[in-house]
Write a protein that holds these residues in place. Sequence first.
Motif, short mmCIF file in Angstrom:
data_model
loop_
_atom_site.label_atom_id
_atom_site.label_comp_id
_atom_site.label_asym_id
_atom_site.label_seq_id
_atom_site.Cartn_x
_atom_site.Cartn_y
_atom_site.Cartn_z
N THR A 99 0.83 -1.20 0.00
CA THR A 99 0.00 0.00 0.00
C THR A 99 0.87 1.25 0.00
O THR A 99 2.09 1.17 0.21
N LEU A 175 -4.97 0.32 -2.82
CA LEU A 175 -4.81 1.77 -2.84
C LEU A 175 -6.12 2.43 -2.42
O LEU A 175 -7.21 1.92 -2.74
N SER A 191 0.75 6.57 -7.36
CA SER A 191 -0.26 5.51 -7.52
C SER A 191 -0.33 4.98 -8.95
O SER A 191 -0.56 3.79 -9.17
#
Length: 273
Positions: A99, A175, A191
Amino acid sequence: MQKINEKKFNKILADIKSVKIQGARNIAKAALYAYHLNPGKSSMKKLIKARETEPMLVNVLKKAKKENYGKILKHFDSAQAKINKDVLKIIKSGDIIFTHCHSTNVSNALIYAKKKGKKFQVYNTETRPLYQGRRTARELRKAGIKVTMFIDSALSVAIEKENRKDKIYSNKIFLGADPLLRKGIINKIGSNLIAKIGRMEKVPVYIIADSWKFSSKNVPIEERKLNEVWNKAPKNIKIKNPAFEFVPKKYLTKIISEHGILSYGEFVGKMKN
Ligand code: RUB
């Protein structure tokens, strides 16, 4: 009484602006509380302006004009509870979940899974320049989850199979999201690259997000203060500090919201109805 409320309102507003209160969900919840303390057109304007690129904040404040504070507030926890149950279904024993940044929707779901007895570990990134990854690491560690932190530029080492001699690499990516748009999502800078690597390496990418983050309108990318990157940098160096970036839906395996585990297309279809 009014003065106290105004003081509290101004403190929350300042904390949202300075990113002391961070993450789409926390910002929306704090703004809702601030509006409840000091309702009215001017408060609404100030709160929206504090983080214009956060649809959850805007959506929640629009609801606050018509609906009861307590009722709106309940949504945060009821949506999270549904998300937790679905995230629990997809976590398998031995998972290494990657993450990025700090997302309350992601952290809460991981902590719930740990409480329910799932055995997994988390890889995460520092998330320069504001290091929200440290917050994630602290929270998860406190809940008894094993966490390994990587510097941002080592993210492919944490995800790619061939990079890891010890054969320990992430097998799932979680995410959070700020805006959920029709064609993809916007989340913390980095991301897009993470999701792209996930796609290349066949590591599934899950977006864990409350559906109130959806916006049918486009949302610009927030650019933050340049001194976050290099304080007192020499004058002739240009600095860029985009805080977020777009991740197209083609990189996303599923989105887990309070509406269940859906493909991104299915989720957007639900939002349109
Ligand atoms: C936070 C961030 C989070 C989303 C979702 O960035 O990118 O992934 O906001 O968070 P910043 P949540 O720290 O710059 O606000 O799940 O808490 O809504």
